[in-house]
Design a protein around this motif. Structure first.
Motif, short mmCIF file in Angstrom:
data_model
loop_
_atom_site.label_atom_id
_atom_site.label_comp_id
_atom_site.label_asym_id
_atom_site.label_seq_id
_atom_site.Cartn_x
_atom_site.Cartn_y
_atom_site.Cartn_z
N GLN A 50 8.96 32.51 -1.57
CA GLN A 50 8.25 31.30 -1.17
C GLN A 50 9.21 30.40 -0.40
O GLN A 50 9.70 29.38 -0.90
CB GLN A 50 7.68 30.58 -2.40
N LYS A 51 9.54 30.80 0.81
CA LYS A 51 10.56 30.09 1.58
C LYS A 51 10.19 28.64 1.88
O LYS A 51 11.03 27.76 1.75
CB LYS A 51 10.83 30.85 2.88
N PRO A 52 8.94 28.34 2.30
CA PRO A 52 8.61 26.92 2.56
C PRO A 52 8.79 26.03 1.34
O PRO A 52 9.35 24.94 1.44
CB PRO A 52 7.14 26.98 3.01
N LEU A 53 8.35 26.51 0.19
CA LEU A 53 8.49 25.71 -1.03
C LEU A 53 9.95 25.58 -1.43
O LEU A 53 10.38 24.54 -1.94
CB LEU A 53 7.67 26.33 -2.16
N PHE A 54 10.72 26.63 -1.20
CA PHE A 54 12.15 26.55 -1.50
C PHE A 54 12.85 25.53 -0.61
O PHE A 54 13.69 24.76 -1.07
CB PHE A 54 12.79 27.93 -1.34
N GLN A 55 12.49 25.52 0.67
CA GLN A 55 13.07 24.54 1.57
C GLN A 55 12.66 23.12 1.18
O GLN A 55 13.46 22.18 1.28
CB GLN A 55 12.64 24.82 3.02
N ALA A 56 11.42 22.97 0.72
CA ALA A 56 10.97 21.66 0.24
C ALA A 56 11.77 21.22 -0.98
O ALA A 56 12.14 20.05 -1.12
CB ALA A 56 9.49 21.70 -0.09
N LEU A 57 12.08 22.18 -1.85
CA LEU A 57 12.88 21.86 -3.03
C LEU A 57 14.27 21.41 -2.63
O LEU A 57 14.85 20.48 -3.22
CB LEU A 57 12.95 23.08 -3.95
N GLN A 58 14.85 22.06 -1.62
CA GLN A 58 16.16 21.64 -1.14
C GLN A 58 16.12 20.22 -0.59
O GLN A 58 17.06 19.44 -0.77
CB GLN A 58 16.65 22.61 -0.06
N LYS A 59 15.02 19.89 0.10
CA LYS A 59 14.88 18.54 0.62
C LYS A 59 14.73 17.53 -0.51
O LYS A 59 15.22 16.40 -0.41
CB LYS A 59 13.68 18.46 1.56
N VAL A 60 14.05 17.94 -1.58
CA VAL A 60 13.93 17.04 -2.74
C VAL A 60 15.31 16.74 -3.31
O VAL A 60 15.63 15.59 -3.66
CB VAL A 60 13.02 17.67 -3.81
N LYS A 61 16.16 17.77 -3.38
CA LYS A 61 17.52 17.55 -3.87
C LYS A 61 18.28 16.59 -2.96
O LYS A 61 19.02 15.73 -3.44
CB LYS A 61 18.25 18.89 -3.97
N GLU A 62 18.10 16.75 -1.65
CA GLU A 62 18.77 15.85 -0.71
C GLU A 62 18.28 14.42 -0.88
O GLU A 62 19.07 13.47 -0.84
CB GLU A 62 18.53 16.33 0.72
N GLU A 63 16.95 14.27 -1.06
CA GLU A 63 16.41 12.92 -1.25
C GLU A 63 16.91 12.30 -2.55
O GLU A 63 17.20 11.10 -2.62
CB GLU A 63 14.88 12.97 -1.25
N LEU A 64 17.02 13.12 -3.61
CA LEU A 64 17.54 12.61 -4.88
C LEU A 64 18.99 12.17 -4.73
O LEU A 64 19.41 11.15 -5.31
CB LEU A 64 17.41 13.68 -5.97
N MET A 65 19.76 12.93 -3.95
CA MET A 65 21.14 12.53 -3.72
C MET A 65 21.20 11.21 -2.95
O MET A 65 22.01 10.33 -3.26
CB MET A 65 21.88 13.62 -2.95
N LEU A 66 20.34 11.08 -1.95
CA LEU A 66 20.29 9.84 -1.19
C LEU A 66 19.88 8.67 -2.08
O LEU A 66 20.46 7.57 -2.00
CB LEU A 66 19.32 9.98 -0.01
N LEU A 67 18.88 8.91 -2.93
CA LEU A 67 18.44 7.86 -3.84
C LEU A 67 19.54 7.48 -4.83
O LEU A 67 19.69 6.31 -5.19
CB LEU A 67 17.19 8.32 -4.60
N GLY A 68 20.31 8.47 -5.26
CA GLY A 68 21.43 8.16 -6.14
C GLY A 68 22.46 7.29 -5.46
O GLY A 68 23.01 6.36 -6.07
N PHE A 69 22.71 7.55 -4.18
CA PHE A 69 23.66 6.73 -3.42
C PHE A 69 23.10 5.32 -3.23
O PHE A 69 23.84 4.33 -3.32
CB PHE A 69 23.94 7.38 -2.08
N ILE A 70 21.79 5.23 -2.98
CA ILE A 70 21.17 3.91 -2.85
C ILE A 70 21.28 3.14 -4.17
O ILE A 70 21.57 1.93 -4.18
CB ILE A 70 19.70 4.05 -2.43
#
Length: 497
Positions: A50-70
């Motif tokens: 499920q490559k699209p969903l996996f890529q979405a999960l990676q983006k969620v991780k990136e957003e969580l990292m950004l939110l942590g920095f915020i």
């Protein structure tokens, strides 16, 4: 320290150690559990391909990292912001709500307000260091709510993008039986050109899209394209004609090219770019927050931006198909064999098919922003809050949001997946992943070899670009068209590309 006989807040140095240990244990346990959950979910999605969903999960991780920095920035600078005082007159302009009367207190708190209480506000007000006539530029409670809004926006955007691709992918998978029927009939694009001669208007593709010649027909073509996006946006004749045009242009040598598989891979690659929140989208958020002034109803009018853009994109994609039909119908009276269209970037805005993906990115984000803003207000301040607005403005916003999500999933995204293949160049998804890795590695080695070989002439050799191969010589550059490049790579990758 608070006045009026209130108790002094306990600092960490006077807090029992068992309380500190328990709180740290709970926080660390929750964080590690969430991290492990995301890790195993990623492994499961990769296992299920499920490559699209996996890529979405990676983006969620990136957003969580950004939110942590915020969150870190808000924590570090919150004291500075709350101690930065300005005159009250400055804070009385561009308000989302009219300030209440001094003797009036609103009771329309949201669910989160009732859950967490007013501790942040009371702490801030009790420790305010502003002199008379001045107020903090931003309270601790406002910082807390802003943090929640950014988190909700990121999660809603990723979720909506995933839903769009999942539902749009389901629509695209319905086209697979068209691809299978072509393969089952042992369809040969080259042999198709040798079939009997037929009148051009006998072809279903021309019947559906060609409306005559002249200014009136051009206007009718745009009107027809606008309404066709709502029903039968892609028919079987459309799919077979566009598929044949792509094969005869880019990979004539591969008779069993799996166009459907290539199209899905290309959509998955584009999905990586759509699911993230780019810098220009954050600019949009800041502009909206600036213009969200009481009485302007900005949240209502801004809902029409993604709606209008979506209709324009769908109409343009349908019109590209109509233009391909008009090119053939205007140049030919009869056709020998099957009808073959000629892909070209000239049919797209500014000759750039990538603009369509850029607009879809904006559409999905703005729609996500509208929905996220609604639920943030609902759970933070309540449905009756002044910032929520009147019901007459709320209901149309929600209806427009649902229409955008459904139309983009079942019409616009499938149209984008197939119509953007009608550009001059093919996409890198035409190669399997192992072929892409091999080509990139070979290109890097060749580039390093040129740098480490001073005697090598820079005007000789072969360079690879997506969609074409250019061989340089002493006198001129010989360009090998995309047909040869794609055919050679497709043959190397096998018949199931």
């Amino acid at each position: 320290m608070s006045g009026g006989g209130a108790e002094e807040e306990t600092t960490l140095e006077y807090t029992p150690t068992w309380v500190v240990a328990v709180v740290c244990t709970v926080i660390v346990a929750i964080s590690l559990s969430l991290e492990r959950l995301l890790h195993f979910l990623g492994k499961y999605l990769k296992k299920k391909n499920q490559k699209p969903l996996f890529q979405a999960l990676q983006k969620v991780k990136e957003e969580l990292m950004l939110l942590g920095f915020i969150s870190l920035l808000l924590t570090v600078f919150q004291n500075m912001l709350t101690k930065f005082c300005v005159p009250k007159e400055v804070m009385s302009h561009l308000l989302p709500c009219k300030p209440p009367e001094e003797n009036h207190v609103t009771h329309n708190y949201g669910l989160w307000q009732r859950a967490i209480g007013r501790h942040l506000l009371s702490s801030e007000s009790s420790s305010s260091s502003c002199s008379n006539g001045k107020v903090p530029v931003l309270s601790l409670e406002a910082l807390h709510h802003l943090h929640i809004f950014i988190f909700v926006l990121a999660i809603v955007h990723v979720t909506f993008c995933v839903l769009t691709v999942v539902f749009g992918g389901a629509k695209i998978r319905q086209w697979k039986h068209w691809e299978d029927s072509i393969a089952k009939d042992d369809y040969n694009p080259e042999e198709a050109l040798k079939k009997k001669v037929t009148h051009v208007h006998e072809h279903a593709f021309i019947k559906d899209h060609f409306l005559g010649i002249g200014k009136n027909s051009a206007l009718l073509s745009w009107v027809h394209s606008f309404f066709k996006q709502f029903y039968a946006s892609v028919t079987k004749s459309d799919y077979m004609t566009l598929r044949l045009g792509f094969i005869m242009t880019h990979c004539r040598g591969n008779r069993k090219f799996n166009f459907h598989k290539y199209m899905v891979r290309a959509l998955e690659d584009d999905f990586k770019r759509v699911v993230g929140i780019s810098w220009y989208l954050w600019i949009f958020v800041v502009v909206f927050l600036l213009l969200n002034v009481d009485g302007w109803h900005t949240y209502f009018w801004i809902a029409f931006i993604p709606f209008v853009l979506l209709l324009a994109v769908g109409m343009k994609l349908e019109h590209v198909i109509s233009q391909l039909a008009h090119e053939v119908a205007e140049k030919h009276v009869a056709i020998e064999g099957e009808l073959v269209v000629q892909p070209s970037d000239e049919h797209f805005w500014f000759h750039r098919p990538q603009i369509v993906l850029f607009l879809i990115h904006i559409i999905l984000f703005q729609n996500s922003f509208e929905i996220a803003f609604f639920f943030w207000i609902l759970f933070t301040y309540g449905f009756d809050s002044c910032i929520m607005g009147k019901v007459g403005y709320i209901i149309p916003r929600l209806i427009i949001g649902v229409i955008i999500q459904v139309l983009c999933s079942y019409s616009t995204l499938p149209l984008y997946a197939i119509v953007t293949q009608m550009g001059t160049h093919f996409k890198k998804a035409i190669f399997d992943e192992h072929v892409q890795v091999g080509l990139v590695g070979w290109a890097q080695k060749a580039r390093k070899g040129l740098k480490t070989t001073p005697a090598a002439k820079p005007n000789k050799g072969t360079t690879i670009q997506l969609g074409k191969v250019v061989r340089s010589s002493d006198n001129a550059k010989e360009e090998i068209g995309p047909t040869g490049a794609a055919a050679a790579a497709a043959a190397a990758a096998g018949e199931n590309v």
